[in-house]
Design a protein around this motif. Structure first.
Motif, PDB file in Angstrom:
ATOM      1  N   GLU A  12      -7.040   5.266  -4.792  1.00 50.32           N
ATOM      2  CA  GLU A  12      -6.304   4.022  -4.980  1.00 50.32           C
ATOM      3  C   GLU A  12      -6.776   3.380  -6.274  1.00 50.32           C
ATOM      4  O   GLU A  12      -7.978   3.177  -6.474  1.00 50.32           O
ATOM      5  N   TYR A  13      -5.820   3.079  -7.147  1.00 48.98           N
ATOM      6  CA  TYR A  13      -6.115   2.465  -8.438  1.00 48.98           C
ATOM      7  C   TYR A  13      -5.805   0.982  -8.372  1.00 48.98           C
ATOM      8  O   TYR A  13      -4.699   0.581  -7.982  1.00 48.98           O
ATOM      9  N   ASP A  14      -6.763   0.156  -8.738  1.00 51.29           N
ATOM     10  CA  ASP A  14      -6.603  -1.294  -8.783  1.00 51.29           C
ATOM     11  C   ASP A  14      -6.260  -1.686 -10.215  1.00 51.29           C
ATOM     12  O   ASP A  14      -7.098  -1.576 -11.121  1.00 51.29           O
ATOM     13  N   VAL A  15      -5.036  -2.160 -10.425  1.00 53.12           N
ATOM     14  CA  VAL A  15      -4.577  -2.477 -11.774  1.00 53.12           C
ATOM     15  C   VAL A  15      -5.432  -3.585 -12.380  1.00 53.12           C
ATOM     16  O   VAL A  15      -5.826  -3.526 -13.550  1.00 53.12           O
ATOM     17  N   ALA A  16      -5.745  -4.613 -11.601  1.00 56.95           N
ATOM     18  CA  ALA A  16      -6.454  -5.782 -12.137  1.00 56.95           C
ATOM     19  C   ALA A  16      -7.854  -5.430 -12.624  1.00 56.95           C
ATOM     20  O   ALA A  16      -8.290  -5.892 -13.685  1.00 56.95           O
ATOM     21  N   SER A  17      -8.569  -4.635 -11.864  1.00 50.67           N
ATOM     22  CA  SER A  17      -9.952  -4.295 -12.227  1.00 50.67           C
ATOM     23  C   SER A  17     -10.057  -2.967 -12.977  1.00 50.67           C
ATOM     24  O   SER A  17     -11.146  -2.593 -13.412  1.00 50.67           O
ATOM     25  N   ASN A  18      -8.927  -2.260 -13.122  1.00 50.29           N
ATOM     26  CA  ASN A  18      -8.910  -0.959 -13.793  1.00 50.29           C
ATOM     27  C   ASN A  18      -9.974  -0.025 -13.190  1.00 50.29           C
ATOM     28  O   ASN A  18     -10.768   0.596 -13.887  1.00 50.29           O
ATOM     29  N   SER A  19      -9.943   0.051 -11.860  1.00 45.61           N
ATOM     30  CA  SER A  19     -10.939   0.858 -11.156  1.00 45.61           C
ATOM     31  C   SER A  19     -10.259   1.663 -10.052  1.00 45.61           C
ATOM     32  O   SER A  19      -9.138   1.357  -9.637  1.00 45.61           O
ATOM     33  N   ILE A  20     -10.956   2.676  -9.565  1.00 44.42           N
ATOM     34  CA  ILE A  20     -10.395   3.522  -8.528  1.00 44.42           C
ATOM     35  C   ILE A  20     -11.329   3.574  -7.327  1.00 44.42           C
ATOM     36  O   ILE A  20     -12.536   3.343  -7.441  1.00 44.42           O
ATOM     37  N   ARG A  21     -10.739   3.892  -6.181  1.00 42.84           N
ATOM     38  CA  ARG A  21     -11.484   4.057  -4.946  1.00 42.84           C
ATOM     39  C   ARG A  21     -11.010   5.339  -4.285  1.00 42.84           C
ATOM     40  O   ARG A  21      -9.797   5.540  -4.102  1.00 42.84           O
ATOM     41  N   PRO A  22     -11.927   6.258  -3.905  1.00 37.19           N
ATOM     42  CA  PRO A  22     -11.490   7.511  -3.282  1.00 37.19           C
ATOM     43  C   PRO A  22     -10.983   7.289  -1.864  1.00 37.19           C
ATOM     44  O   PRO A  22     -11.494   6.426  -1.131  1.00 37.19           O
ATOM     45  N   LEU A  23      -9.969   8.051  -1.477  1.00 33.89           N
ATOM     46  CA  LEU A  23      -9.402   7.998  -0.140  1.00 33.89           C
ATOM     47  C   LEU A  23      -9.452   9.390   0.481  1.00 33.89           C
ATOM     48  O   LEU A  23      -9.465  10.395  -0.237  1.00 33.89           O
ATOM     49  N   MET A  24      -9.452   9.447   1.801  1.00 31.79           N
ATOM     50  CA  MET A  24      -9.474  10.732   2.487  1.00 31.79           C
ATOM     51  C   MET A  24      -8.098  11.049   3.067  1.00 31.79           C
ATOM     52  O   MET A  24      -7.601  10.327   3.934  1.00 31.79           O
ATOM     53  N   VAL A  25      -7.490  12.106   2.566  1.00 28.14           N
ATOM     54  CA  VAL A  25      -6.283  12.644   3.179  1.00 28.14           C
ATOM     55  C   VAL A  25      -6.661  14.007   3.755  1.00 28.14           C
ATOM     56  O   VAL A  25      -7.308  14.818   3.093  1.00 28.14           O
ATOM     57  N   LEU A  26      -6.291  14.246   5.003  1.00 24.04           N
ATOM     58  CA  LEU A  26      -6.787  15.414   5.714  1.00 24.04           C
ATOM     59  C   LEU A  26      -5.897  16.633   5.527  1.00 24.04           C
ATOM     60  O   LEU A  26      -6.367  17.711   5.166  1.00 24.04           O
ATOM     61  N   THR A  27      -4.611  16.487   5.791  1.00 20.14           N
ATOM     62  CA  THR A  27      -3.695  17.623   5.709  1.00 20.14           C
ATOM     63  C   THR A  27      -3.079  17.701   4.322  1.00 20.14           C
ATOM     64  O   THR A  27      -3.075  16.729   3.566  1.00 20.14           O
ATOM     65  N   ASP A  28      -2.517  18.854   4.007  1.00 18.14           N
ATOM     66  CA  ASP A  28      -2.092  19.126   2.628  1.00 18.14           C
ATOM     67  C   ASP A  28      -0.795  18.386   2.297  1.00 18.14           C
ATOM     68  O   ASP A  28       0.243  18.600   2.930  1.00 18.14           O
ATOM     69  N   VAL A  29      -0.860  17.540   1.273  1.00 15.95           N
ATOM     70  CA  VAL A  29       0.280  16.723   0.841  1.00 15.95           C
ATOM     71  C   VAL A  29       1.026  17.336  -0.348  1.00 15.95           C
ATOM     72  O   VAL A  29       1.853  16.674  -0.975  1.00 15.95           O
ATOM     73  N   TRP A  30       0.769  18.586  -0.640  1.00 14.34           N
ATOM     74  CA  TRP A  30       1.366  19.258  -1.796  1.00 14.34           C
ATOM     75  C   TRP A  30       2.905  19.184  -1.721  1.00 14.34           C
ATOM     76  O   TRP A  30       3.517  19.559  -0.746  1.00 14.34           O
ATOM     77  N   CYS A  31       3.513  18.670  -2.785  1.00 10.17           N
ATOM     78  CA  CYS A  31       4.971  18.605  -2.938  1.00 10.17           C
ATOM     79  C   CYS A  31       5.631  17.891  -1.759  1.00 10.17           C
ATOM     80  O   CYS A  31       6.601  18.374  -1.163  1.00 10.17           O
ATOM     81  N   SER A  32       5.095  16.719  -1.435  1.00 14.78           N
ATOM     82  CA  SER A  32       5.599  15.938  -0.312  1.00 14.78           C
ATOM     83  C   SER A  32       6.476  14.801  -0.821  1.00 14.78           C
ATOM     84  O   SER A  32       6.837  14.755  -1.999  1.00 14.78           O
ATOM     85  N   SER A  33       6.800  13.863   0.069  1.00 14.36           N
ATOM     86  CA  SER A  33       7.716  12.787  -0.281  1.00 14.36           C
ATOM     87  C   SER A  33       7.313  11.521   0.466  1.00 14.36           C
ATOM     88  O   SER A  33       6.421  11.550   1.316  1.00 14.36           O
ATOM     89  N   GLY A  34       7.979  10.409   0.171  1.00 12.98           N
ATOM     90  CA  GLY A  34       7.582   9.180   0.843  1.00 12.98           C
ATOM     91  C   GLY A  34       8.403   7.985   0.403  1.00 12.98           C
ATOM     92  O   GLY A  34       9.272   8.080  -0.461  1.00 12.98           O
ATOM     93  N   ALA A  35       8.071   6.844   0.999  1.00 12.63           N
ATOM     94  CA  ALA A  35       8.746   5.591   0.661  1.00 12.63           C
ATOM     95  C   ALA A  35       7.896   4.428   1.136  1.00 12.63           C
ATOM     96  O   ALA A  35       7.139   4.540   2.101  1.00 12.63           O
ATOM     97  N   LEU A  36       8.046   3.308   0.443  1.00 13.04           N
ATOM     98  CA  LEU A  36       7.377   2.073   0.834  1.00 13.04           C
ATOM     99  C   LEU A  36       8.229   1.396   1.903  1.00 13.04           C
ATOM    100  O   LEU A  36       9.393   1.071   1.675  1.00 13.04           O
ATOM    101  N   MET A  37       7.634   1.180   3.080  1.00 15.40           N
ATOM    102  CA  MET A  37       8.374   0.579   4.180  1.00 15.40           C
ATOM    103  C   MET A  37       8.529  -0.932   3.953  1.00 15.40           C
ATOM    104  O   MET A  37       7.815  -1.527   3.149  1.00 15.40           O
TER     105      MET A  37
END
Length: 541
Positions: free
Chosen positions: A87-112
């Motif tokens: 996750e990239y924080d625009v204001a602080s120009n910093s990143i935080r690692p996240l854990m995704v378990l299953t493979d998201v290769w070539c996936s899709s999505g939307a903001l609810m």
């Protein structure tokens, strides 16, 4: 006191307003800046969230990334303790690692509508997984196994007026389904159009281009054809002409597409246009596998899908481009960014990066719509991404045309950096023309068809006829397509009102329905003489 009244006492403003009638001079085609030399992963997927953070993720089987999971965490049943999402924080120009378990290769999505990213499918054990992410300082991915009916790999998602996502297609998935489901027994629905546009062993119809039409139907483009589709009745409402030339535009002949700005007038949208640009010619994918890299397509097709007799208008781009991204800017211009000028999508199959973005100005006369911008120094080819930020910059990341992370002894190394492209409207020399919204405050609620007063400042003189208010839906970007991308030009009063020195108000009306603006979070901008303010978040309901 109105603006016209104030001019009677300030005749020198006539001169300035005369200058304002002409578009501002471009500031050498924009500028680039490196934000972070490494975010630890190559950003294959990217989504801006309504707290000005950007979630990004790669595939999980690329090998160890260059950013570790926090607190000694490791993925289940794996020795890989590195992160494949950040996750990239625009204001602080910093990143935080996240854990995704299953493979998201070539996936899709939307903001609810509630601001939560809901992301679907992927590869292998991720085929039928739904993942959700709600942003906070300690939040992480949640995964729901077997939440999809079909294996969704290279599918396209779109938010519907009722708040659900429709998930269309994917490799060998010639159908669509919804999420969330109405019941545990809800089935997928066949979509023969995906069979008709499928080329054996090549496809050329993956990641179809999908847009919600203001009549509630879906415009779906795959390969070189398009339909208007009633998903509730599973019926094709109309078929559009094949794009002239018959060249494929979808993965792996990857072009890009965008729904051009929707102007709301008297509670409706009279003109609905789609722009499809770039791609690779027929046979390019197979040729690239055999070491021959065909020149990318240099054409765009534009069609008025609301016309009684819709026809494609073909235009020639100044630069041929495959695996590029079309992005809507707050002033209604379209930015074509990233990509290559030869080959196709796929591992090692692209050549000759296109470093120069190109602006497309939809309202300019044919022949003068394209404008080449200043180049980046970073090749952004296969698996690169781009999203619009609230401050008007374009965030650019990714590029990994290799099966694993490869940094040496290749034409185009895996790219872990994050950079920003600042369009010319952000040039400091134009600051006297740039609006700034005073009220409402960010994260304001907007109710369908209700009026809203926007108060803003502009340091220099303002011409009311050159003021507009736009809303942009934050899109899910991957593989050269920004899902759910949408720009609305709101109906407003004929003139801005002066309420104090350099202070103005403009009255706007919210979109009339979920067909035109599905409920959820949007970026709202005041635009003056093609120069947008920083945006504010609004939630439409």
């Amino acid at each position: 006191m109105t603006l016209s009244t104030s001019l009677h006492y300030h005749p020198l403003l006539f001169f300035f307003l005369f200058l304002l009638h002409a578009p501002p001079c471009p500031a050498a085609g924009g500028s680039w800046s490196i934000l972070l030399q490494s975010i630890g992963i190559s950003a294959m997927h990217m989504q801006l969230l309504p707290n000005d953070r950007v979630v990004m993720f790669d595939r999980t089987d690329f090998g160890t990334s260059q950013i570790s999971l926090p607190n000694g965490k490791c993925r289940h049943n794996s020795t890989d303790c590195s992160a494949h999402s950040v996750e990239y924080d625009v204001a602080s120009n910093s990143i935080r690692p996240l854990m995704v378990l299953t493979d998201v290769w070539c996936s899709s999505g939307a903001l609810m509508p509630n601001g939560r990213l809901t992301q679907t499918g992927g590869w292998g054990e991720g085929f039928r997984v739904v993942r959700t992410y709600r942003s906070c300082d300690a939040c992480d991915w949640r995964e729901i196994p077997n939440a999809l009916n079909e294996q969704r790999w290279y599918a396209t998602n779109h938010i519907l007026p009722d708040g659900r996502q429709i998930i269309i297609g994917g490799r060998q998935a010639f159908n669509y389904e919804f999420y969330p489901k109405a019941s545990t027994t809800e089935n997928s629905h066949s979509l023969p159009f995906l069979v008709q546009t499928n080329e054996p062993n090549i496809e050329n119809n993956l990641y179809p281009f999908v847009f919600l039409n203001p009549d509630g139907n879906l415009f779906i483009f795959a390969n070189n054809r398009a339909i208007l589709f009633d998903y509730s009745k599973n019926q094709v409402v109309r078929s559009y002409p094949t794009m002239p030339g018959g060249q494929p535009r979808n993965y792996p002949s990857t072009g890009s597409a965008v729904l051009l700005p929707l102007r709301i007038q008297q509670g409706t949208v009279n003109t609905v246009e789609v722009l499809v640009c770039g791609g690779a010619p027929k046979g390019a994918f197979v040729n690239a596998l055999n070491g021959k890299f065909d020149r990318a397509l240099d054409t765009c097709g534009r069609i008025n899908i609301s016309d009684q007799n819709p026809q494609w208008l073909m235009e020639t781009m100044p630069l041929a481009r495959v695996v590029g991204d079309l992005l809507l800017l707050p002033n209604g211009h379209v930015l074509n960014i990233n990509g290559a000028s030869a080959g196709s999508a796929g591992w090692e199959l692209g050549r000759n990066p296109v470093l120069n973005p190109v602006l497309y100005r939809p309202d300019h006369p044919v022949g003068s719509r394209f404008q080449v911008q200043n180049p980046s120094t970073k090749p952004r080819v296969y698996h690169s991404t781009a999203v619009l930020l609230r401050d008007g910059r374009v965030l650019v990341g990714g590029s990994n045309p290799h099966d694993k992370y490869v940094f040496t002894d290749v034409l185009y190394p895996t790219e872990l950096s994050l950079e920003a492209f600042s369009p010319s409207y952000l040039d400091p020399r134009l600051s006297t023309l740039r609006p700034n919204i005073i009220s409402p405050k960010t994260k304001t609620k907007m109710h369908y068809s209700k009026k809203m007063v926007i108060r803003f400042t502009v340091p220099g003189p303002v011409n009311p006829s050159l003021v507009s208010v736009t809303m942009v839906a934050p899109s899910f970007n991957t593989h050269s397509f920004s899902m759910n991308q949408r720009l609305l030009v709101l109906p407003s009063s004929n003139s801005s009102k002066v309420v104090g020195q350099s202070y103005y108000t403009v009255d706007v009306t919210a979109p009339p329905s979920g067909n035109i603006a599905p409920a959820g979070n949007y970026l709202l901008f005041v635009v003056h003489n093609e120069i947008p303010s920083p945006g504010i978040w609004v939630r439409v309901r």
